[in-house]
Design a protein around this motif. Structure first.
Motif, PDB file in Angstrom:
ATOM      1  N   UNK A  43       0.743  -1.160  -0.163  1.00 60.45           N
ATOM      2  CA  UNK A  43      -0.060   0.101  -0.110  1.00 60.45           C
ATOM      3  C   UNK A  43       0.946   1.344   0.085  1.00 60.45           C
ATOM      4  N   UNK A  44       1.852   1.173   0.755  1.00 56.23           N
ATOM      5  CA  UNK A  44       2.746   2.529   1.004  1.00 56.23           C
ATOM      6  C   UNK A  44       3.423   2.682  -0.440  1.00 56.23           C
ATOM      7  N   UNK A  45       4.189   1.664  -1.027  1.00 59.41           N
ATOM      8  CA  UNK A  45       4.844   1.681  -2.132  1.00 59.41           C
ATOM      9  C   UNK A  45       3.848   2.085  -3.349  1.00 59.41           C
ATOM     10  N   UNK A  46       2.571   1.873  -3.307  1.00 56.47           N
ATOM     11  CA  UNK A  46       1.759   2.240  -4.181  1.00 56.47           C
ATOM     12  C   UNK A  46       1.449   3.883  -4.215  1.00 56.47           C
ATOM     13  N   UNK A  47       1.406   4.159  -2.891  1.00 52.23           N
ATOM     14  CA  UNK A  47       1.439   5.795  -2.687  1.00 52.23           C
ATOM     15  C   UNK A  47       2.499   6.645  -2.914  1.00 52.23           C
ATOM     16  N   UNK A  48       3.766   5.948  -3.330  1.00 55.90           N
ATOM     17  CA  UNK A  48       4.898   6.809  -3.700  1.00 55.90           C
ATOM     18  C   UNK A  48       5.065   7.159  -5.149  1.00 55.90           C
ATOM     19  N   UNK A  49       3.942   6.567  -5.988  1.00 58.60           N
ATOM     20  CA  UNK A  49       4.171   6.515  -7.625  1.00 58.60           C
ATOM     21  C   UNK A  49       4.248   8.093  -7.851  1.00 58.60           C
ATOM     22  N   UNK A  50       3.522   9.091  -7.241  1.00 59.82           N
ATOM     23  CA  UNK A  50       3.348  10.507  -7.873  1.00 59.82           C
ATOM     24  C   UNK A  50       4.463  11.359  -7.130  1.00 59.82           C
ATOM     25  N   UNK A  51       5.417  10.922  -6.435  1.00 62.91           N
ATOM     26  CA  UNK A  51       6.458  11.572  -5.604  1.00 62.91           C
ATOM     27  C   UNK A  51       7.252  12.653  -6.550  1.00 62.91           C
ATOM     28  N   UNK A  52       7.746  12.124  -7.785  1.00 66.68           N
ATOM     29  CA  UNK A  52       8.356  13.074  -8.636  1.00 66.68           C
ATOM     30  C   UNK A  52       7.476  13.073  -9.875  1.00 66.68           C
ATOM     31  N   UNK A  53       6.192  13.550  -9.509  1.00 69.43           N
ATOM     32  CA  UNK A  53       5.328  13.896 -10.983  1.00 69.43           C
ATOM     33  C   UNK A  53       5.615  15.018 -11.286  1.00 69.43           C
ATOM     34  N   UNK A  71       4.160  14.739  -1.390  1.00 70.19           N
ATOM     35  CA  UNK A  71       5.500  14.183  -0.628  1.00 70.19           C
ATOM     36  C   UNK A  71       5.508  14.148   0.627  1.00 70.19           C
ATOM     37  N   UNK A  72       4.868  15.039   1.366  1.00 67.78           N
ATOM     38  CA  UNK A  72       5.199  14.940   2.883  1.00 67.78           C
ATOM     39  C   UNK A  72       4.206  14.117   3.383  1.00 67.78           C
ATOM     40  N   UNK A  73       3.155  13.623   2.600  1.00 65.74           N
ATOM     41  CA  UNK A  73       2.230  12.449   2.758  1.00 65.74           C
ATOM     42  C   UNK A  73       2.862  11.309   2.652  1.00 65.74           C
ATOM     43  N   UNK A  74       3.780  11.277   1.528  1.00 63.11           N
ATOM     44  CA  UNK A  74       4.521   9.783   1.266  1.00 63.11           C
ATOM     45  C   UNK A  74       5.502   9.707   2.448  1.00 63.11           C
ATOM     46  N   UNK A  75       6.163  10.679   2.762  1.00 58.85           N
ATOM     47  CA  UNK A  75       7.226  10.783   4.011  1.00 58.85           C
ATOM     48  C   UNK A  75       6.428  10.020   5.065  1.00 58.85           C
ATOM     49  N   UNK A  76       5.343  10.561   5.565  1.00 54.91           N
ATOM     50  CA  UNK A  76       4.640  10.294   6.845  1.00 54.91           C
ATOM     51  C   UNK A  76       4.102   8.841   6.482  1.00 54.91           C
ATOM     52  N   UNK A  77       3.620   8.485   5.640  1.00 64.69           N
ATOM     53  CA  UNK A  77       3.264   7.066   5.268  1.00 64.69           C
ATOM     54  C   UNK A  77       4.365   6.080   5.655  1.00 64.69           C
TER      55      UNK A  77
END
Length: 369
Positions: A43-53, A71-77
């Protein structure tokens, strides 16, 4: 929790974004919610897809708030997920080698984007560097990367509260003496001292001499202040003020008051702040005062003596000195058909075709019905 059960990474992002005002509550709830996911790592890996969008800094020089929030949300997850590693998870929720491989692919995509990172410009607070290091720690893939290269990113995150735990998770404790020396060489004594305390290296890096050396260097920059431009001197004063406040905070946090009294430092802060306030008041006093309005509420404007091409104006723009010199101009009549049986209202032309100010009278042609 339902979003995690459904493995809805996009919905989870939106939920956190919509509730960012309650971030402290969200931080407490996310680890619990992740536990309900079929596999929280996926789930967290899937959430990282847009980090460098996209790019955080737009062409207009403003930061993209939406991307920054993502990006902050990705880091928190990722941080929340790491907390689960200390707890027991079901067999379906464990970190498998396949998941590690997927995380490694993402890390290898992110790493080149950090190769040209300006460490000094990041001021020890780089979100992107932190996210990369957290990715390595959370998915236990630090061994797949060169440790010395990982160490080069630590100075970019030393002002973040998670740095110490991150260094331990990445197995960098034995690298701390070298990292502290790098910080000292860069004039970042406060961050170096904080790491020295965290890793019990204060005997090797004595805090008080380092703090005094730090302030001495800042003071030396003022030695030729009479030759400096005013704007540069202001910048140096601001830097000294920030340095003094940082040193006092460091002294108080590590209880060093007996070894390094703060009273002289506080007096110096008062001097600098007073000088800053005096300079601001002097600058405001030197500003030209706005002209006082007339009693009618209008502001006096000088008489216009040169006229542009008169054909541009419908009415003469000349301003007369006295009321009786003004040429009264009637508003143009509305052209309506005359009432049946009534004679049209007409004005006989004057004896001359010129106004008193030299502008020729232009009569409108009769409205044809």
């Amino acid at each position: 929790m339902k979003l995690c059960e459904e493995m809805d990474a996009e919905g989870l992002h939106k939920f956190i974004s919509d509730n960012r005002k309650n971030l402290s509550f969200i931080r407490e709830e996310v680890p619990v919610a992740l536990r309900s996911a079929v596999n929280p790592f996926i789930l967290v890996l899937d959430s990282l897809k847009g980090f460098y969008a996209g790019e955080i800094l737009g062409s207009n020089g403003k930061k993209d708030g939406n991307l920054l929030g993502l990006r902050r949300t990705c880091l928190m997850l990722m941080e929340s997920l790491e907390q689960l590693l200390a707890d027991s998870l079901s067999d379906e929720q464990i970190l498998t080698s396949d998941i590690k491989e997927k995380a490694k692919v993402i890390a290898k995509e992110w790493k080149p984007k950090l190769d040209h990172l300006d460490i000094e410009a990041s001021s020890g607070n780089s979100l992107e560097s932190h996210a990369f290091l957290q990715l390595l720690a959370t998915f236990d893939i630090a061994s797949e990367f060169d440790q010395d290269e990982i160490c080069t990113l630590i100075p970019a995150v030393t002002r973040r509260r998670q740095t110490v735990d991150l260094c331990r998770s990445l197995g960098l404790s034995h690298k701390m003496p070298g990292l502290i020396n790098v910080l000292l060489d860069s004039g970042r004594e406060i961050e170096a001292i904080n790491l020295a305390y965290a890793f019990k290296l204060t005997e090797q890096f004595a805090p008080v001499p380092l703090l005094k050396s730090y302030l001495k260097e800042e003071g030396q920059k003022r030695c030729h202040k009479s030759k400096l431009e005013a704007c540069l001197l202001t910048e140096i004063n601001e830097r000294e003020l920030s340095a003094l406040k940082a040193v006092i905070k460091c002294i108080e946090e590590h209880k060093l008051e007996e070894q390094y009294p703060v009273d002289p430092l506080q007096k110096r802060i008062l001097q600098l702040e007073k000088a800053k306030a005096d300079k601001r008041r002097a600058a405001e006093a030197a500003k030209p005062q706005s002209k006082r309005p007339r009693a009618t509420g209008s502001v006096y404007t000088p008489r216009i003596t040169s006229m542009p091409d008169k054909s541009f104006y419908r009415a003469p723009p000349e301003r007369f000195a006295y009321p009786y010199d003004r040429q009264y101009v009637y508003a143009a009549e509305a052209h309506h058909p005359t009432l049946m049986g009534s004679a049209p209202y007409t004005i006989s032309p004057p004896h001359t075709t010129y106004y008193g100010n030299g502008y020729q009278v232009q009569y409108q042609t009769a409205y044809l019905h």
